[in-house]
Motif scaffolding. Structure first.
Motif, PDB file in Angstrom:
ATOM      1  N   ALA A  10       0.683   4.250  -2.545  1.00 39.86           N
ATOM      2  CA  ALA A  10       0.549   5.644  -2.101  1.00 39.86           C
ATOM      3  C   ALA A  10       1.496   6.532  -2.889  1.00 39.86           C
ATOM      4  CB  ALA A  10       0.839   5.737  -0.599  1.00 39.86           C
ATOM      5  N   MET A  38       0.830  -1.187   0.000  1.00 44.11           N
ATOM      6  CA  MET A  38       0.000   0.000   0.000  1.00 44.11           C
ATOM      7  C   MET A  38       0.876   1.254   0.000  1.00 44.11           C
ATOM      8  SD  MET A  38      -3.264   0.418   2.471  1.00 44.11           S
ATOM      9  CE  MET A  38      -4.302  -0.977   2.131  1.00 44.11           C
ATOM     10  N   GLU A  39       1.987   1.126   0.667  1.00 47.74           N
ATOM     11  CA  GLU A  39       2.948   2.226   0.707  1.00 47.74           C
ATOM     12  C   GLU A  39       3.353   2.621  -0.722  1.00 47.74           C
ATOM     13  OE1 GLU A  39       4.261   4.609   3.443  1.00 47.74           O
ATOM     14  OE2 GLU A  39       4.271   2.566   4.258  1.00 47.74           O
ATOM     15  N   ARG A  55      -1.296   6.655   2.479  1.00 49.50           N
ATOM     16  CA  ARG A  55      -1.598   5.265   2.799  1.00 49.50           C
ATOM     17  C   ARG A  55      -2.848   5.106   3.659  1.00 49.50           C
ATOM     18  NH1 ARG A  55      -0.873   1.536   6.218  1.00 49.50           N
ATOM     19  NH2 ARG A  55       0.469   2.607   7.690  1.00 49.50           N
TER      20      ARG A  55
END
Lengths: 341, 341
Positions: free
Chosen positions: B13, B9-10, B20
């Motif tokens: 982002a 997810m980082e 995030r």
DNA sequence: CACAAAACTTTACCCCTGTAAAATTTGTTT
DNA sequence: AAACAAATTTTACAGGGGTAAAGTTTTGTG
């Protein structure tokens, strides 16, 4: 069950006097720690009944202990039976089988594959829908997960394990021709490659025996095979459209329906005097021995298929054997002579 | 699918320009973020095809989106059918059904329960083995996981959903008595509470109609019902031990075996002239319409059982309704008159 | 009894996401 | 345009366990 609740390995370390990393080792492989240590851990375990958190484990491990099994229709006796065998072997090998059924629908197959993939399984055994499969989805799945394809040979995965339809259908056609009138072939619109292979095998064998192939393909699809056999069988019988009094059905479920149709039309099915229609199937489903009359069919080698699929997969997972060049492993069918033909 | 691979997810982002935590919100509920934000995320998603890591998600969430389904025998047509319906509903509601089969063995049931429990499911729908269940295991499971019990009523879980065996057997006994000789009752050693209830219902109904109950219990157990029906049916017929020419079987699978036995002994089964043995079943399995003759039976209300089980469970999960006092929800069976009785 | 190998403990960092709190931006209302 | 609420970002920590590195203890062998 005295004292506090133990929810984490950290806490277990405290109450057992064993360090967390060692506990971690123990849970990965109990034999990797000294016996005296193991004994201590077992005592603590018996007392506090702790179990490692699956999600935390799998988050860090590259490969999980999960094996995915995807079949087109879990209610189909063939798949029910083979899944049972595969599951058993996985459990015995310390893996966790998870079974998904596509229920005949592409959407559900994709769904199952996606769900499974995000579970990061160590490997997968899949029997694709076949014609209804979304080829790209299946392929992209197999690129991420070590996969053995069984039953229905779509060209993906590391290996295929199934039955030799040419051999098995040839066997049955030969048998039927030797014992009576050459058979016609009763099938639906093919749902997967097996269906096509079986038809081709029928045609070839008939020709090699000097007979004209007679194919009855009914224009219905879906997975309600018995129902199709019954409805279309009824129609064919009523309209007098059966080109032969010997009918080889593409699979047992179709044969079950056809036998019911014959019964409902007062036609005596079977081999021997007084019987006017011979019906044979293919697969030897568990319940085919209970039809009236019992169904003559070709048995797929369930246990070999299950065993070999699993062995191949485990070989890949352990990395000690990569099947070269996507082999097709085919097992021979056995003629099961019962009374229906 | 350009550029780099996005695995966390980082990273998503970074490439999407969305933070995030907002992404996290989005994945939990897309509608919880502003529409313009959602659009941006969707674009990034289409480009990089990222999927959140299930294990990391579930490690932190109190409740997962997993629903466990445990049945005694997935190859049994009744369970195959009802599992199919339950799965469908779970998927539609955004849950992930996971199916486990105990294959009739206590060890495997415990195994399935333990595996499932460590998966921290939001809830579970289980049909226990019954007599073979390890009561304590099942009970301890239900104390941790919101559980609906179906089909086989062992006294655990938050609610039971099943068929009203007294009603359904009563219905069938009544029908059989009105249309011919009062039935005897053919059963194996009971594997679960249903079997006992059905026998009791048979006895009561017979008595209330002024007939003497005749019970044929064969000393076999296991889940090969058809086989038991065939073997024991053969024996009973050969030895002339059937106390009535009308036989009510404890379930359809047993009836299938008995019909085969009758056929193999040249006995004509059915209702009407020229038929000497009436056979009835219970459950209306999907294939019972294909027996020869088609099986007269009582249909369990599959879809109501599936629907209601799932509804009750979802109610509990959402916390908006706790079934008071472990209700038993029973559905009535419907008489299915076919030709076998 | 010495010593090396094996097993263990300690310490430390990692995996990927949930989620709370505070600060900031955006959008809407009057 | 000011005022306010909603949405977002930043920051920070938590969850439960894998695993590497370095140091310590136990074991087994000669």
């Amino acid at each position: 069950m005295a004292g506090r609740k133990v929810n984490t390995m950290e806490e277990l370390a405290e109450v057992s006097g064993i360090s967390r990393p060692t506990l971690s080792k123990y849970f990965n492989d109990p034999d990797s720690v000294r016996e005296s240590t193991r004994a201590k851990i077992k005592i603590a375990l018996a007392k506090y009944d702790y179990r490692p958190n699956i999600f935390a484990i799998n988050q860090n491990r590259k490969l999980t202990k999960t094996i995915g099994i995807v079949v087109p229709y879990s209610a189909d006796p063939f798949f029910a039976e083979i899944v049972r065998m595969i599951e058993r072997r996985c459990i015995d090998a310390g893996f966790w089988p998870l079974v998904f059924s596509s229920h005949g629908q592409q959407e559900l197959e994709n769904n199952a594959l996606a769900t499974l993939q995000s579970l990061r399984p160590a490997g997968a055994l899949i029997a694709p829908l076949g014609r209804n499969s979304d080829f790209e989805s299946v392929q992209s799945f197999t690129q991420e997960v070590p996969t053995i394809v069984f039953d229905s040979n779509v060209n993906v995965g590391e290996a295929f394990v199934g039955s030799d339809n040419f051999q098995s259908i040839g066997l049955m056609v030969n048998y039927l021709c030797r014992t009576g009138e050459p058979p016609c072939f009763f099938e639906m619109e093919p749902v997967n490659p097996n269906a096509n292979k079986r038809r081709d095998a029928y045609v070839k064998t008939m020709q090699s025996l000097g007979h004209e192939p007679m194919i009855l393909q009914v224009a219905r699809s879906g997975w309600d095979f018995e129902s199709i056999g019954l409805i279309e069988g009824n129609r064919l019988i009523k309209e007098g459209k059966l080109p032969s009094q010997t009918v080889l059905c593409s699979n047992d479920r179709l044969a079950v329906g056809l036998i019911a149709a014959a019964y409902q039309n007062g036609i005596k099915v079977g081999y021997g005097e007084g019987r006017t229609l011979r019906i044979a199937g293919h697969d030897d489903h568990p319940q085919s021995q209970f039809t009236c009359p019992p169904l003559t069919t070709v048995a797929q080698d369930y246990s070999s298929i299950a065993e070999h699929s699993v062995e191949l997969l485990f070989g890949m997972i352990n990395g000690d054997s990569k099947p070269a060049d996507r082999p097709d492993v085919l097992f021979e069918g056995k003629l099961i002579m019962r009374e229906s033909a």
